[in-house]
Motif scaffolding. Sequence first.
Motif, PDB file in Angstrom:
ATOM      1  N   LEU A  92       0.819  -1.210   0.000  1.00 41.83           N
ATOM      2  CA  LEU A  92       0.000   0.000   0.000  1.00 41.83           C
ATOM      3  C   LEU A  92       0.855   1.263   0.000  1.00 41.83           C
ATOM      4  N   GLN A  93       1.977   1.214   0.715  1.00 43.11           N
ATOM      5  CA  GLN A  93       2.837   2.389   0.826  1.00 43.11           C
ATOM      6  C   GLN A  93       3.672   2.636  -0.431  1.00 43.11           C
ATOM      7  N   THR A  94       3.936   1.613  -1.189  1.00 41.10           N
ATOM      8  CA  THR A  94       4.793   1.770  -2.361  1.00 41.10           C
ATOM      9  C   THR A  94       3.991   1.686  -3.654  1.00 41.10           C
ATOM     10  N   GLU A  95       3.668   0.474  -4.072  1.00 41.30           N
ATOM     11  CA  GLU A  95       3.020   0.273  -5.369  1.00 41.30           C
ATOM     12  C   GLU A  95       1.664   0.961  -5.473  1.00 41.30           C
ATOM     13  N   LYS A  96       0.802   0.752  -4.479  1.00 34.28           N
ATOM     14  CA  LYS A  96      -0.554   1.321  -4.548  1.00 34.28           C
ATOM     15  C   LYS A  96      -0.504   2.846  -4.548  1.00 34.28           C
ATOM     16  N   ARG A  97       0.348   3.425  -3.692  1.00 33.83           N
ATOM     17  CA  ARG A  97       0.477   4.890  -3.673  1.00 33.83           C
ATOM     18  C   ARG A  97       0.914   5.415  -5.041  1.00 33.83           C
ATOM     19  N   LYS A  98       1.881   4.733  -5.658  1.00 37.97           N
ATOM     20  CA  LYS A  98       2.361   5.161  -6.982  1.00 37.97           C
ATOM     21  C   LYS A  98       1.248   5.100  -8.011  1.00 37.97           C
ATOM     22  N   GLU A  99       0.486   3.990  -7.999  1.00 38.27           N
ATOM     23  CA  GLU A  99      -0.612   3.828  -8.951  1.00 38.27           C
ATOM     24  C   GLU A  99      -1.633   4.953  -8.798  1.00 38.27           C
ATOM     25  N   ILE A 100      -1.986   5.246  -7.564  1.00 38.01           N
ATOM     26  CA  ILE A 100      -2.999   6.284  -7.310  1.00 38.01           C
ATOM     27  C   ILE A 100      -2.458   7.654  -7.703  1.00 38.01           C
ATOM     28  N   THR A 101      -1.194   7.929  -7.373  1.00 44.25           N
ATOM     29  CA  THR A 101      -0.583   9.212  -7.737  1.00 44.25           C
ATOM     30  C   THR A 101      -0.587   9.388  -9.248  1.00 44.25           C
ATOM     31  N   GLU A 102      -0.296   8.324  -9.963  1.00 44.52           N
ATOM     32  CA  GLU A 102      -0.301   8.384 -11.430  1.00 44.52           C
ATOM     33  C   GLU A 102      -1.713   8.639 -11.958  1.00 44.52           C
ATOM     34  N   ARG A 103      -2.719   7.989 -11.361  1.00 44.40           N
ATOM     35  CA  ARG A 103      -4.108   8.207 -11.784  1.00 44.40           C
ATOM     36  C   ARG A 103      -4.527   9.659 -11.543  1.00 44.40           C
ATOM     37  N   GLU A 152      -4.792   5.651   2.259  1.00 42.35           N
ATOM     38  CA  GLU A 152      -4.081   6.235   3.403  1.00 42.35           C
ATOM     39  C   GLU A 152      -4.722   5.799   4.723  1.00 42.35           C
ATOM     40  N   GLY A 153      -6.042   5.684   4.731  1.00 44.80           N
ATOM     41  CA  GLY A 153      -6.733   5.207   5.931  1.00 44.80           C
ATOM     42  C   GLY A 153      -6.352   3.769   6.247  1.00 44.80           C
ATOM     43  N   GLU A 154      -6.273   2.951   5.221  1.00 40.82           N
ATOM     44  CA  GLU A 154      -5.893   1.554   5.416  1.00 40.82           C
ATOM     45  C   GLU A 154      -4.438   1.447   5.880  1.00 40.82           C
ATOM     46  N   ILE A 155      -3.584   2.316   5.370  1.00 35.96           N
ATOM     47  CA  ILE A 155      -2.187   2.345   5.805  1.00 35.96           C
ATOM     48  C   ILE A 155      -2.112   2.673   7.299  1.00 35.96           C
ATOM     49  N   LEU A 156      -2.841   3.699   7.720  1.00 33.28           N
ATOM     50  CA  LEU A 156      -2.836   4.070   9.139  1.00 33.28           C
ATOM     51  C   LEU A 156      -3.338   2.933  10.022  1.00 33.28           C
ATOM     52  N   GLU A 157      -4.391   2.268   9.574  1.00 35.69           N
ATOM     53  CA  GLU A 157      -4.963   1.160  10.333  1.00 35.69           C
ATOM     54  C   GLU A 157      -3.964   0.004  10.454  1.00 35.69           C
ATOM     55  N   LEU A 158      -3.318  -0.353   9.353  1.00 36.10           N
ATOM     56  CA  LEU A 158      -2.334  -1.433   9.379  1.00 36.10           C
ATOM     57  C   LEU A 158      -1.129  -1.065  10.235  1.00 36.10           C
ATOM     58  N   GLU A 159      -0.679   0.182  10.149  1.00 36.80           N
ATOM     59  CA  GLU A 159       0.450   0.617  10.972  1.00 36.80           C
ATOM     60  C   GLU A 159       0.134   0.463  12.452  1.00 36.80           C
ATOM     61  N   ALA A 160      -1.074   0.840  12.853  1.00 34.38           N
ATOM     62  CA  ALA A 160      -1.485   0.716  14.249  1.00 34.38           C
ATOM     63  C   ALA A 160      -1.549  -0.748  14.667  1.00 34.38           C
ATOM     64  N   LYS A 161      -2.094  -1.600  13.810  1.00 36.36           N
ATOM     65  CA  LYS A 161      -2.199  -3.025  14.132  1.00 36.36           C
ATOM     66  C   LYS A 161      -0.817  -3.658  14.257  1.00 36.36           C
ATOM     67  N   ILE A 162       0.074  -3.313  13.364  1.00 33.13           N
ATOM     68  CA  ILE A 162       1.430  -3.874  13.409  1.00 33.13           C
ATOM     69  C   ILE A 162       2.167  -3.373  14.650  1.00 33.13           C
ATOM     70  N   LYS A 163       2.037  -2.096  14.928  1.00 31.37           N
ATOM     71  CA  LYS A 163       2.701  -1.506  16.092  1.00 31.37           C
ATOM     72  C   LYS A 163       2.215  -2.139  17.396  1.00 31.37           C
ATOM     73  N   ASN A 164       0.931  -2.458  17.470  1.00 29.76           N
ATOM     74  CA  ASN A 164       0.332  -2.985  18.696  1.00 29.76           C
ATOM     75  C   ASN A 164       0.039  -4.481  18.612  1.00 29.76           C
ATOM     76  N   ALA A 165       0.753  -5.167  17.718  1.00 27.88           N
ATOM     77  CA  ALA A 165       0.526  -6.598  17.524  1.00 27.88           C
ATOM     78  C   ALA A 165       1.030  -7.404  18.711  1.00 27.88           C
ATOM     79  N   LYS A 166       0.248  -8.384  19.063  1.00 27.29           N
ATOM     80  CA  LYS A 166       0.676  -9.383  20.044  1.00 27.29           C
ATOM     81  C   LYS A 166       0.625 -10.714  19.300  1.00 27.29           C
TER      82      LYS A 166
END
Length: 156
Positions: free
Chosen positions: A22-33, A60-74
């Motif tokens: 999401l941070q690399t490929e998807k962001r690039k695709e969306i920026t190009e669109r 970007e919302g999904e990125i924030l959500e995944l970052e929070a889940k990874i940061k707080n993963a058990k």
Amino acid sequence: MSEEFIMTQKGYDEAVEKLKYLQTEKRKEITERIKVARGFGDLSENAEYDAARNEQAMNEGEILELEAKIKNAKIVEESTDISKIHFGSKVRVYDYDMEEEAVYTLMGTTEADPMNNVISIDSPFGKALLGSAKGAVVTVHAPGGDFKVEIKEILE
């Protein structure tokens, strides 16, 4: 205090991979669109531009959500104990209301996939099953109403 997200190592690794995508490929695709859509002229009446910007916001919302889940993963090891239902258990249950059997796997919210019978341990169904043994009849207190299931077998 942050919410803990219980997941397996496999689920954690998949979340990290999805975040990278999401941070690399998807962001690039969306920026190009967005760039291409800007070339279509007046932005106030440009449906392609609006769609791309909406997709960008969702990404970007999904990125924030995944970052929070990874940061707080058990990360929890899956147990092979089949005497009681636990995180990672695969169970066969009989639903008295539906008059049918089904097999479910209990996982964390990140790995849940209800369409494929992978349910969250935080869902009403998951909470009702946790800790139960083979032969138990449990009542699930769901938003749509209570229902009963019988634990026919704990498979893994």
